[in-house]
Design a protein around this motif. Sequence first.
Motif, mmCIF file in Angstrom:
data_model
loop_
_atom_site.group_PDB
_atom_site.id
_atom_site.type_symbol
_atom_site.label_atom_id
_atom_site.label_comp_id
_atom_site.label_asym_id
_atom_site.label_seq_id
_atom_site.Cartn_x
_atom_site.Cartn_y
_atom_site.Cartn_z
ATOM 1 N N THR A 61 14.043 -44.494 11.396
ATOM 2 C CA THR A 61 12.877 -44.561 12.154
ATOM 3 C C THR A 61 12.985 -44.816 13.536
ATOM 4 O O THR A 61 11.718 -45.044 14.129
ATOM 5 C CB THR A 61 11.988 -45.694 11.349
ATOM 6 O OG1 THR A 61 12.805 -47.021 11.568
ATOM 7 C CG2 THR A 61 11.888 -45.748 9.686
ATOM 8 N N THR A 62 14.106 -44.706 14.077
ATOM 9 C CA THR A 62 13.985 -44.797 15.625
ATOM 10 C C THR A 62 13.235 -43.671 16.138
ATOM 11 O O THR A 62 13.302 -42.498 15.826
ATOM 12 C CB THR A 62 15.534 -44.450 15.910
ATOM 13 O OG1 THR A 62 16.452 -45.312 15.196
ATOM 14 C CG2 THR A 62 15.854 -44.661 17.202
ATOM 15 N N ASP A 63 12.586 -44.310 16.985
ATOM 16 C CA ASP A 63 11.617 -43.190 17.923
ATOM 17 C C ASP A 63 12.810 -42.603 18.757
ATOM 18 O O ASP A 63 13.549 -42.925 19.492
ATOM 19 C CB ASP A 63 10.834 -44.236 18.911
ATOM 20 C CG ASP A 63 9.730 -43.405 19.740
ATOM 21 O OD1 ASP A 63 10.433 -42.310 20.478
ATOM 22 O OD2 ASP A 63 8.559 -43.494 19.688
ATOM 23 N N PRO A 64 12.474 -41.123 18.996
ATOM 24 C CA PRO A 64 13.345 -40.097 19.624
ATOM 25 C C PRO A 64 13.304 -40.510 21.105
ATOM 26 O O PRO A 64 14.530 -40.462 21.697
ATOM 27 C CB PRO A 64 12.815 -39.044 19.303
ATOM 28 C CG PRO A 64 12.193 -39.017 18.288
ATOM 29 C CD PRO A 64 11.539 -40.272 17.803
ATOM 30 N N MET A 65 12.058 -41.093 21.672
ATOM 31 C CA MET A 65 12.256 -41.208 23.059
ATOM 32 C C MET A 65 12.881 -42.617 23.365
ATOM 33 O O MET A 65 13.467 -42.778 24.345
ATOM 34 C CB MET A 65 10.725 -41.438 23.478
ATOM 35 C CG MET A 65 10.078 -40.149 23.539
ATOM 36 S SD MET A 65 10.800 -38.905 24.705
ATOM 37 C CE MET A 65 10.903 -39.717 26.176
ATOM 38 N N ASP A 66 12.707 -43.394 22.490
ATOM 39 C CA ASP A 66 13.745 -44.761 22.626
ATOM 40 C C ASP A 66 15.371 -44.439 22.710
ATOM 41 O O ASP A 66 16.030 -44.892 23.683
ATOM 42 C CB ASP A 66 13.519 -46.020 21.499
ATOM 43 C CG ASP A 66 12.193 -46.139 21.606
ATOM 44 O OD1 ASP A 66 11.362 -46.225 22.687
ATOM 45 O OD2 ASP A 66 11.665 -46.977 20.438
ATOM 46 N N LEU A 67 15.630 -43.402 21.625
ATOM 47 C CA LEU A 67 17.014 -43.033 21.693
ATOM 48 C C LEU A 67 17.732 -42.349 23.052
ATOM 49 O O LEU A 67 18.520 -42.796 23.531
ATOM 50 C CB LEU A 67 17.488 -42.082 20.523
ATOM 51 C CG LEU A 67 18.735 -41.772 20.245
ATOM 52 C CD1 LEU A 67 19.818 -42.965 20.302
ATOM 53 C CD2 LEU A 67 19.039 -41.046 19.103
ATOM 54 N N LEU A 68 16.630 -41.585 23.324
ATOM 55 C CA LEU A 68 16.923 -40.880 24.530
ATOM 56 C C LEU A 68 16.871 -41.692 25.829
ATOM 57 O O LEU A 68 17.739 -41.686 26.610
ATOM 58 C CB LEU A 68 15.873 -39.646 25.051
ATOM 59 C CG LEU A 68 15.993 -38.390 24.117
ATOM 60 C CD1 LEU A 68 14.655 -37.853 24.183
ATOM 61 C CD2 LEU A 68 17.144 -37.717 24.432
ATOM 62 N N GLY B 260 19.015 -49.274 10.877
ATOM 63 C CA GLY B 260 17.561 -49.088 10.969
ATOM 64 C C GLY B 260 17.151 -48.235 9.801
ATOM 65 O O GLY B 260 16.248 -48.297 8.778
ATOM 66 N N ALA B 261 18.085 -47.098 9.582
ATOM 67 C CA ALA B 261 17.713 -46.121 8.581
ATOM 68 C C ALA B 261 18.068 -46.727 7.243
ATOM 69 O O ALA B 261 17.206 -46.570 6.178
ATOM 70 C CB ALA B 261 18.767 -45.050 8.785
ATOM 71 N N ALA B 262 19.104 -47.846 7.072
ATOM 72 C CA ALA B 262 19.412 -48.374 5.699
ATOM 73 C C ALA B 262 18.456 -49.029 5.457
ATOM 74 O O ALA B 262 18.006 -49.450 4.141
ATOM 75 C CB ALA B 262 20.961 -48.946 5.734
ATOM 76 N N ARG B 263 17.817 -49.825 6.460
ATOM 77 C CA ARG B 263 16.620 -50.811 5.920
ATOM 78 C C ARG B 263 15.701 -50.109 5.794
ATOM 79 O O ARG B 263 14.725 -50.537 4.714
ATOM 80 C CB ARG B 263 16.444 -51.745 7.142
ATOM 81 C CG ARG B 263 17.533 -52.785 7.576
ATOM 82 C CD ARG B 263 16.981 -53.420 8.776
ATOM 83 N NE ARG B 263 15.737 -53.783 8.798
ATOM 84 C CZ ARG B 263 15.126 -54.979 9.240
ATOM 85 N NH1 ARG B 263 15.890 -55.988 10.052
ATOM 86 N NH2 ARG B 263 13.857 -55.227 9.030
#
Length: 176
Positions: free
Chosen positions: A134-141, A170-173
Amino acid sequence: MRADAVRNRELLLEVALDAFTHEKDVTLGAIAKKAGVGIGTLYRHFPTREALIEAVYRTELEKLCDAAPELLETLGPEAALREWMDRFIAYAATKRDLKEALQAVIALGINPFEQSRAKMTEAVSLLLKPLGATTDPMDLLALLVGVAQNGDQDQARRMLDLIMAGVLHGAARTAR
């Protein structure tokens, strides 16, 4: 384009990338010579120095973003994301090395970065989806940009490991 024209264009871009990242005042003639083509061939593909610089930058961006589906197909979701992040760090270093050349392009009112955010966001979204993240792609960038600014390769690898752990956690949660 004919096969030889495509090959010449790719060779010019490769030589120009090396030249613009390692030489301060390289001439277009020197780039053409090193690529083994005439100056007319260079100008047919890139009518100005700025057009060549912009094409070099956009080619590096496309290589990075186009790698996402291929990485997913060959490595699987976790390894694909990690490999793409490593490639992002290398891309950022190249962009940093091209900074002076890119400033000349920007001074002419050309924005070589206008498509960067959308292309990278699309690539990251594609990589995150199979993980269920659920990570926001912009946050990861934004995190990757921060890591890339560091410059210390060992620390960058450790920081990318931390980012991966966070994304996977986060994905596991979310999966629960």
